[in-house]
Design a protein around this motif. Structure first.
Motif, PDB file in Angstrom:
ATOM      1  N   UNK A  12       0.838  -1.202   0.000  1.00  0.00           N
ATOM      2  CA  UNK A  12       0.000   0.000   0.000  1.00  0.00           C
ATOM      3  C   UNK A  12       0.870   1.249   0.000  1.00  0.00           C
ATOM      4  N   UNK A  13       1.964   1.245   0.741  1.00  0.00           N
ATOM      5  CA  UNK A  13       2.871   2.393   0.781  1.00  0.00           C
ATOM      6  C   UNK A  13       3.514   2.627  -0.587  1.00  0.00           C
ATOM      7  N   UNK A  18       3.689   5.840  -5.558  1.00  0.00           N
ATOM      8  CA  UNK A  18       3.537   5.899  -7.004  1.00  0.00           C
ATOM      9  C   UNK A  18       2.474   6.889  -7.431  1.00  0.00           C
ATOM     10  N   UNK A  19       1.360   6.932  -6.697  1.00  0.00           N
ATOM     11  CA  UNK A  19       0.312   7.902  -7.004  1.00  0.00           C
ATOM     12  C   UNK A  19       0.798   9.332  -6.810  1.00  0.00           C
ATOM     13  N   UNK A  20       1.551   9.567  -5.749  1.00  0.00           N
ATOM     14  CA  UNK A  20       2.072  10.916  -5.492  1.00  0.00           C
ATOM     15  C   UNK A  20       3.036  11.330  -6.599  1.00  0.00           C
ATOM     16  N   UNK A  25       4.175  14.623 -11.471  1.00  0.00           N
ATOM     17  CA  UNK A  25       4.636  14.714 -12.860  1.00  0.00           C
ATOM     18  C   UNK A  25       3.530  15.199 -13.775  1.00  0.00           C
ATOM     19  N   UNK A  26       2.286  14.834 -13.496  1.00  0.00           N
ATOM     20  CA  UNK A  26       1.195  15.320 -14.349  1.00  0.00           C
ATOM     21  C   UNK A  26       0.945  16.804 -14.115  1.00  0.00           C
TER      22      UNK A  26
END
Length: 49
Positions: A12-13, A18-20, A25-26
């Protein structure tokens, strides 16, 4: 069996990190000016012999 919660927390970490990273970057990509849009678009034509 005592190790499964640690593995789940680690997965989960890694997913959250990865989401952050993807979010940052987006955001940076959306801050850049578009290279070609509207009337500034470059028209490419094919010349045949």
């Amino acid at each position: 069996m005592g190790r499964k919660p640690d593995i789940i927390r680690t997965v989960v970490l890694i997913f959250a990190v990865g989401l952050v990273i993807t979010g940052f970057t987006s955001l940076q990509a959306s801050d850049d000016k578009p290279t070609a849009s509207g009337s500034e678009a470059v028209i490419v034509s094919v010349v045949r012999d």
